[in-house]
Design an enzyme around this catalytic site. Sequence first.
Site, PDB file in Angstrom:
ATOM      1  N   GLY A  58       0.815  -1.211   0.000  1.00  0.00           N
ATOM      2  CA  GLY A  58       0.000   0.000   0.000  1.00  0.00           C
ATOM      3  C   GLY A  58       0.847   1.259   0.000  1.00  0.00           C
ATOM      4  N   ASP A  59       0.213   2.414  -0.236  1.00  0.00           N
ATOM      5  CA  ASP A  59       0.969   3.660  -0.356  1.00  0.00           C
ATOM      6  C   ASP A  59       1.663   4.053   0.941  1.00  0.00           C
ATOM      7  OD1 ASP A  59      -1.440   4.159   0.886  1.00  0.00           O
ATOM      8  OD2 ASP A  59      -1.924   5.940  -0.287  1.00  0.00           O
ATOM      9  N   ASN A  60       0.972   3.972   2.073  1.00  0.00           N
ATOM     10  CA  ASN A  60       1.606   4.322   3.339  1.00  0.00           C
ATOM     11  C   ASN A  60       2.690   3.327   3.726  1.00  0.00           C
ATOM     12  OD1 ASN A  60       0.161   6.750   4.175  1.00  0.00           O
ATOM     13  ND2 ASN A  60      -1.633   5.435   4.344  1.00  0.00           N
TER      14      ASN A  60
END
Length: 354
Positions: free
Chosen positions: A93-95
């Site tokens: 995921g992005d985070n």
Amino acid sequence: EGVGGMLRGGAVGTGRPVGRPTTDAGDASGTGVFDAAARRFDPKLADLVGEKFFGTLPRVLGPSEPAGVLHGGLRDELFPWQAADVVVSCGSGDNMCAALGAGCVRPGRAVLSLGTSGTLFGVADAPVVDPSGTVAPFCDATGRHLPLVCTMSCAAMLDDVLAGLHLSGTDSLSARRTAAELAAGAVAPGCGGVNFLPYLEGERTPNFPGARGALLGLAPGQLGNAGLIYRAAVEGVTYTLLDAFHKMRNVCPGFDPSELLVVGGGSRSKFWCQIVSDSFGLPLSFPAETEAAALGAAFQAGACVRGIPVEEFVEKQNLGPGRDTVFPSEDGETKRLYQEAFERHVKLTSALFS
């Protein structure tokens, strides 16, 4: 019953080239049907979505486990210079990728993202269960966990405030921001008792979806003071993040970072970052690569190709700081003003919206 399946972006990205959808625990932990402690999809939760839903979910891979390889025509089309098969990593995921790109791969470090929304996350060895739902129990991209809090009111709200201020001779948003920060720098911390509750579109942390913005504590002649209004807005956004930080520290055992790694568009503002450092009482450091998520995705792929643990690959990169560290003020009066303004922010928010 109409849901036939669900693929998040990472699963689609790996599924197309290698022939089967896969994901990792970080991305999967954002689905609402994932058991973060067991690092697998929960069939009971999946059954709440649909009877056949569990069977459609992608396979969960380990942090540096390849999703497959590109070969033949697709490899030749995308990588004509590559003779050997091309390994496709599982992604995340992005985070989770932003944590890798910022070098946050061990407990004790935390990342603060000042973007359209605000996020704060750190690595933990154990899953975090917060009955209030304030702290999201994500997994990270190394095999550990990534408890996270998110606020809606952040940089986008400040842009909205900038658009409404009377700043003569400034047309572009960047010019307006520069002028507003210059004027706000002449205003003392705490804004003389003025608080801007920045919930123009509601808020998720604290969970007040019906809240709206409020400007409180104004005295005669202050409404037209652009520097005062803008500083109060920046402080209000910062105090909302600080309140979320305290909630996270109360819920997450061992979460007590000695510094914050700051990313996102807001990290470019020295004015805002100094307010964050003074309010949190922590030094701020800045990764050399501002696009931390993209860099982290590359690190994850590199670990996959090398066949080594992701955190080991990241730590071998010797990531240096992007610019000088910002340190909190040691002035006692400054500390007092920020603390009193933060306490007012929390009390006013609760009185108006809880």
